[in-house]
Design an enzyme around this catalytic site. Structure first.
Site: not given
Length: 554
Positions: A130, A132, A134, A136-137, A151, A285
């Protein structure tokens, strides 16, 4: 608007995107023509002409980058400020970013932890799962055999976000001037956003949240929280146990395994109420992408960057408001709103009362299976916008969480109704309110409150008398009814008198007890005991009077 010229390039990027999506009026209002003078103002294309305001805001935010994507996601919880079409679009905001080099990610890991990737992980997948705004995973495996996700924060993202925050702060006061008719304070909203975003930039904050949730559900068989590997976690690196399951959004796969989706939705509802009622700390969330299903009987939360907190006082007021709504008591709801300090002085109370009564009567007789919490909250938010009532952030976050939860539960179970949430609410409410520990805590708090009130009365009286002596007392009377004022003054006088009598009895009896003659004369001893007995009765009367006065005002 004051411009920081070190950010001039970023100013131009922002203004170019604003103009591109039809917000050129903002450039004029923000008085930034000196920055935008080289940016051509073109006619909007055909696609743009058919877009709603919400769509144009969403697309502009996505193009503006991570700061604005996060801002939009947080603003999507503020239904008390924006119309529903804008909220719906902001809720659909997605990170639209490219992957950054894994070599850079490895270098960041080493800089942060002081260790090489190969020293910590037996296996490390160089392809991120992933990317995102902010971070990366990556998937990895520790030498001890545990599967983990790693992360890693984007390079220079902190500087980019801080520059954007500086630009936003310089424009917040202008937004307040533009929206003069709206009581919303954009500077306060931006300050809350800044705190939230800077927390998300620090993975230690997310790690602490995850550890708290782990403690909450430590003994639960229904909810599993992944383990945090604190020894490898820093501000820019987070190492967490990898959850192997099915994303809640993948309903077709969940059903193909034969798992009971109705039971899974019940677990989600129960877990939220456990967080809110027992701890006042909840996952803010809970969209389907942030929850994994492990089997029919267990779910797992991931991504703990966004949490909500509701303190006991706010929750108690909210509960009283719900009960007042059940009783269709509009006056009590208005009183509670005023007590929370979220109404303004210029509000038309009679109009507010009539609209509130209409709202209560409209929803009161609707069968539970036809009620949607989303519709109820949207109606409440429209109502708040009309009267410029700004809900506390913690309540808007809770409302948004419940709306998200209801949507997810309905996808899993088409027969899901508000009755399910209402039943769980009642179960948790009464199990807590009649809990011996809760009763003891509430009683202790009430006694402490009364003690501090009594302790402060002499001090407050001295201040009042000094101000009267110096002729510094100013009384502003605005729309006060004389009988009510007289009644309140009478109650105050009674309480003060009883307090003075109580203080005199306690002091007098204490002096008698301390007297050396008490052993020589039994009547002196009886007099001291009588003094303490009477002071106890006076104290009891005072407590009853205070509670009675508070009850009458409600």
């Amino acid at each position: 608007m004051k411009i920081s010229y070190k950010n001039i390039k970023r100013y131009r990027e922002i203004l170019h995107i604003l103009i591109k999506y039809g917000f050129s009026f903002a450039v004029e209002k923000l008085n930034m023509e000196q920055v935008a003078y080289k940016i051509p103002i073109t006619r909007p294309n055909e696609e743009l002409k058919h877009m709603s305001t919400g769509e144009r805001i969403r697309k502009a935010f996505e193009e503006l980058g991570p700061t604005y994507v996060k801002l939009g996601q947080i603003l999507s919880t503020r239904s008390d400020i924006f119309d529903q079409d804008v909220i719906d679009e902001l809720s659909n905001l997605r990170d639209n970013v490219e992957e950054f080099s894994t070599d850079i990610a490895r270098a960041i890991f080493t800089t942060e932890t002081g260790l090489e990737i190969d020293e910590v992980f037996k296996e490390f997948n160089n392809k991120p799962i992933a990317a995102a705004s902010i971070g990366q995973v990556y998937e990895a495996k520790l030498y001890s055999g545990e599967d983990v996700i790693v992360k890693i924060q984007r390079p220079n993202i902190e500087q980019t976000i801080k520059s954007d925050l500086e630009i936003l702060q310089s424009g917040a006061s202008i937004l307040n001037d533009i929206a003069k008719d709206n009581e919303t304070n954009f500077e306060n909203i931006l300050e809350e956003f800044k705190i939230q975003l800077l927390r998300e930039l620090d993975y230690n904050f997310e790690a602490i949240n995850a550890i708290k949730f782990y403690e909450i559900f430590r003994d639960s068989e229904d909810v599993y929280i992944p383990k945090i590997y604190s020894e490898y976690t820093t501000k820019r690196v987070l190492v967490m146990e990898r959850i192997i399951g099915v994303k809640l959004s993948d309903i077709s796969t969940i059903k193909s395994f034969g798992w009971d989706t109705e039971k899974i939705s019940e677990i989600g509802v129960k877990s939220l109420f456990k967080q809110v009622f027992e701890y006042g700390f909840f996952h803010a969330d809970p969209h389907p992408g942030n929850i994994f299903v492990l089997n029919s009987n267990c779910i797992s939360y991931i991504d703990f960057g966004m949490v909500g907190i509701v303190d006991k006082k706010t929750f108690s007021t909210l509960n009283r408001m719900v009960l007042a709504a059940v009783e269709k008591n509009a006056d009590k709801i208005i009183y509670l709103l005023e007590e929370m300090g979220i109404t303004n002085q210029s509000i038309d109370k009679e109009s507010l009362r009539l609209d509130l009564l209409y709202l209560l009567h409209y929803y009161y007789d609707i069968p539970l299976e036809k009620i949607s919490l989303t519709n109820i909250f949207n109606e409440i938010f429209r109502f708040f916008r009309k009267y410029n009532i700004t809900m506390p952030t913690e309540l808007t976050t809770l409302a948004k969480t419940i709306i998200t939860l209801e949507g997810t539960a309905r996808e899993l179970n088409p027969n899901f109704t508000v009755y399910s949430i209402g039943q769980e609410f009642i179960n948790y409410y009464y199990s807590n309110i009649f809990n011996s520990k809760y009763i003891f805590e509430r009683s202790k708090n009430s006694v402490e409150e009364i003690y501090f009130d009594l302790k402060n009365i002499p001090k407050q009286l001295r201040v009042i008398l000094k101000n009267i002596e110096k002729n510094n007392i100013k009384i502003h009377i605005d729309d006060i009814k004389a009988p009510k004022l007289e009644e309140q003054l009478s109650d105050l006088t009674t309480n003060i008198s009883l307090s003075l009598v109580l203080a005199s009895l306690v002091v007098g009896s204490s002096l008698i007890i301390a007297s050396p003659n008490i052993e020589q004369n039994i009547w002196i001893r009886y007099l001291a005991i009588a003094g303490f007995s009477v002071s106890f009765l006076v104290g009891l009367v005072l407590v009853i009077t205070i509670f009675k006065t508070k009850y009458k005002r409600k």
